[in-house]
Scaffold this active site. Sequence first.
Site, PDB file in Angstrom:
ATOM      1  N   GLN A 114      -1.690   2.215  -0.640  1.00 51.83           N
ATOM      2  CA  GLN A 114      -0.967   1.301  -1.531  1.00 51.83           C
ATOM      3  C   GLN A 114      -1.684   1.134  -2.879  1.00 51.83           C
ATOM      4  O   GLN A 114      -1.037   0.951  -3.911  1.00 51.83           O
ATOM      5  CB  GLN A 114      -0.825  -0.057  -0.837  1.00 51.83           C
ATOM      6  CG  GLN A 114       0.320  -0.918  -1.338  1.00 51.83           C
ATOM      7  CD  GLN A 114       1.665  -0.529  -0.763  1.00 51.83           C
ATOM      8  OE1 GLN A 114       1.796  -0.323   0.437  1.00 51.83           O
ATOM      9  NE2 GLN A 114       2.677  -0.423  -1.604  1.00 51.83           N
ATOM     10  N   LYS A 129      -2.132  -4.600   2.449  1.00 52.99           N
ATOM     11  CA  LYS A 129      -1.150  -4.374   3.513  1.00 52.99           C
ATOM     12  C   LYS A 129      -1.434  -5.341   4.644  1.00 52.99           C
ATOM     13  O   LYS A 129      -2.582  -5.755   4.847  1.00 52.99           O
ATOM     14  CB  LYS A 129      -1.271  -2.947   4.051  1.00 52.99           C
ATOM     15  CG  LYS A 129      -0.016  -2.471   4.766  1.00 52.99           C
ATOM     16  CD  LYS A 129       0.988  -1.889   3.806  1.00 52.99           C
ATOM     17  CE  LYS A 129       2.289  -1.527   4.466  1.00 52.99           C
ATOM     18  NZ  LYS A 129       3.158  -0.751   3.557  1.00 52.99           N
ATOM     19  N   ASP A 169       8.060  -3.805   5.595  1.00 48.23           N
ATOM     20  CA  ASP A 169       7.668  -2.444   5.994  1.00 48.23           C
ATOM     21  C   ASP A 169       8.329  -2.234   7.362  1.00 48.23           C
ATOM     22  O   ASP A 169       9.295  -2.951   7.678  1.00 48.23           O
ATOM     23  CB  ASP A 169       6.131  -2.317   6.070  1.00 48.23           C
ATOM     24  CG  ASP A 169       5.674  -0.844   6.165  1.00 48.23           C
ATOM     25  OD1 ASP A 169       5.670  -0.164   5.141  1.00 48.23           O
ATOM     26  OD2 ASP A 169       5.357  -0.382   7.280  1.00 48.23           O
ATOM     27  N   THR A 212      13.566   1.936  -1.997  1.00 51.68           N
ATOM     28  CA  THR A 212      12.653   2.996  -1.532  1.00 51.68           C
ATOM     29  C   THR A 212      13.425   4.305  -1.330  1.00 51.68           C
ATOM     30  O   THR A 212      12.993   5.373  -1.776  1.00 51.68           O
ATOM     31  CB  THR A 212      11.927   2.584  -0.239  1.00 51.68           C
ATOM     32  OG1 THR A 212      11.404   1.266  -0.411  1.00 51.68           O
ATOM     33  CG2 THR A 212      10.798   3.544   0.076  1.00 51.68           C
TER      34      THR A 212
END
Length: 448
Positions: A114, A129, A169, A212
């Site tokens: 990330q 994360k 996520d 995304t």
Amino acid sequence: MALKNQYLIDLMETVKKRNQGEPEFIQAVTEVLETLEPVVEKRPDLVEAGVLDRIVEPERQIMFRVPWVDDNGKTQVNRGFRVQFNSAIGPYKGGIRLHPSVYLGIIKFLGFEQVFKNSLTTLPMGGGKGGSDFDPKGKSDGEIMRFCQSFMTELCRHIGADLDVPAGDIGTGAREIGYMFGQYKRIRNEFTGVLTGKGLTYGGSLARTQATGYGLCYFTNEMLQANGKSFEGKTVVISGSGNVAIYATEKAQSYGAKVVALSDSNGYIYDADGIKLDIVKEIKEVRRGRIKEYLDAVPTATYTEGCSGIWTIPCDIALPCATQNEIDGESAAILVKNGCWCVSEGANMPSTPEAIETYLSNGLLYGPAKAANAGGVATSGLEMSQNSERLSWSFEEVDAKLHGIMKSIFKACDDAAKEYGMEGNYMAGANIAGFLKVAEAMKAQGCV
Ligand code: NDP
Ligand code: 2IT
């Protein structure tokens, strides 16, 4: 590819020693350090400033107990994580993964990736994360809510709109973000942009849901065009059937490609006529069902148990959008044998090192995850901007910005690969371009 530079060899040894039992993290660091070899030669000042020694170590790692009561009145205990990896260029930013396979090593590899990904987006976001080994499958809505509330009861003291901004996520979508946001607001007594991927009625951004998957196709389209190719008329295989896979399918179809397969962790569907996405959306987004239910609506399609078999389907372009290491060397070799000439990654680290070696040695166009899937976090960055100015932008405005960002990410990867003598190696380009911005910021801020 083996490291040749002695400094990097020694650093890699330290990383291995310090992170034993975390193969995914070591895999992610190895890939980056290997591609940074020419940077280390060219920029001794960054080595001197200890940037590399510091960048492989998270700034902070938080682990906590997440107790919650299930529908039978029984206490369940999960483990929660937040790894605040690097804040050199902005507040920590990155998703929350809820999946039984989660342990510290998974969150660390994702946090490390990330850092570079967020740097590539051009927006001011550091890397982090989080997640838990909680399994959302088969849980009632009430159980999901109680878990999310307990998770946030602890996490809320470590995050904030200018400190650390989590998002979705695997296993964390709009429902979970909603429950987490509600609990944060209640405990902290403030309404801020502390999470992204929020619902549209309380500060979420239009186009974040699509971002995304759309971003993956925008990036891939740039890579195709730069190499005289396009999506038009091509056969595409996409793994997964979650948020990223669904909107990658939508955009690939709008570019004129034929998407013939999707999967989940149980198996994959093949529809030679092209996937009917409205059916998939109904199964996955409305009913939270399994991908094999597609056959109830489309009996001419086929379903095969086991998810790795999806890579045996002949295709031009493969877009892995499920999870880490889902394409190994063997699957990559089959893809190549069947004529696949492009792999672009929607998932994080979906290809093993052997798979990547196979792509590169066979001249495939390879879009690495850090660059190709950065559209999600980039649009999270746009959600943060909208929250800060207390405005919301139209779908078209956000989508246009996302498109522009993905184009600039491709250009940054392409330019860096050329500058460092590895033209066409977008993985090296992404790692180098992502690294340099963070490294300059770390050097400027001194040894912190
Ligand atoms: P979802 O939870 O919406 O969907 C995940 C999909 O992948 C499901 O089809 C799931 O199948 C499958 N999957 C998950 N774990 C495994 C596994 N261990 N083996 C096989 N299949 C699996 O997640 P997303 O679509 O959001 O995420 C997919 C990938 O994209 C992840 O790697 C994530 O890190 C990455 N990503 C996500 C972003 C986002 O904005 N959401 C941004 C950038 C990257 P099943 O239902 O059977 O579990
Ligand atoms: O892997 C990722 O980039 C994400 N899951 C999205 C993170 C975010 O903050 O939007």
